[in-house]
Motif scaffolding. Sequence first.
Motif: not given
Length: 257
Positions: A112-118, A158-161
Amino acid sequence: MSAPDFPAAFVLSGKTILVTGASSGIGAATAQLLAQLGARLMLNGRDKERLEATRAKLSPVLEAEHLAVTGDLTLPETRDALVAALPACDGLAWCAGASALAPFRMLAEKHLRQMFAINCDAPLLLTQQLLYKRRLNRNASLVFVSSTITHIKSKATTAYAAAKAALEAAIGSLALEHADRSVRANVVRPGYVETTMHQTLERSGGNLKDSAALMPLGMVSPEEVAAAIAWLLSDASRWMTRATLTLDGGLTLPFRP
C-alpha cells in the motif's frame, strides 16, 4: 530541426517541459512528441541506460540540449537534485508510475505504501517543490497521468486505484490554489495502454487482453496518450484546468455518472 508547421497554439517552441517516467512507455512517447513540437526537455527516469536512449532519439532544439536526471522520485534526494538542475519551466508531464496486483485479502502495508509513494506522494511532493522553489513560470501547464482504474475498479488493484484516485482529487485543489498565476493542472486518464507495465501485469496474472477487448476502439497506444498530453501542455488548451481527459476508447462510458 524546427517544429512542424502547426498552428502556433499547438507548437511548444520556446517552452521548457519536465517529463517524468521518460525512460519507457507513455513518458518516452511524450518526450519524443514534445521535442518534435519544439520544446526543450528535462527528462527523468529510474533506468539511466533507457533514459539516455530516449534522450538520444529526441529532436534537438536550437537554444540548448535536452537534459536528464536519473533517479527514483520517491526519494527526497532525487527530487532535490532534479529541482536544483531544472531551469524555470513551462510545463510538467508526470508520466511516472507503477502498478502491481494484490488481492484485498493479501494487501500488505508495504504494498500500500509503495503504490502511494510512486503514484501519489511523489508527483504531489515534486510539484510542491517546483512551486516553492519558483521553478514554474507563469502560465505553466501541469499534466498528470492517471488511469481508468479509478473508475472501473478492477480486481486486485486496490492500492493502485486508491493512489491514482487520491492523485486526481488533489490536482483539483492544486489548480484552484495557483490559478492566480494562470498555472493550470489537468489529468489524463487513459484506458489500457500497450506499455511494459501492462505486459508485466499480464505475466503476474492479470487478464488484460480480455479487459482491453471491452474497449470499443481497441487498446490505446503510448503515442496517442502523448498527443493528449501535448495538447494540454500547449496554449491550445489554455482554458482547460481542473479537468480529467478520459482517453479509453469508450471503455468507461457505461460507468460514468
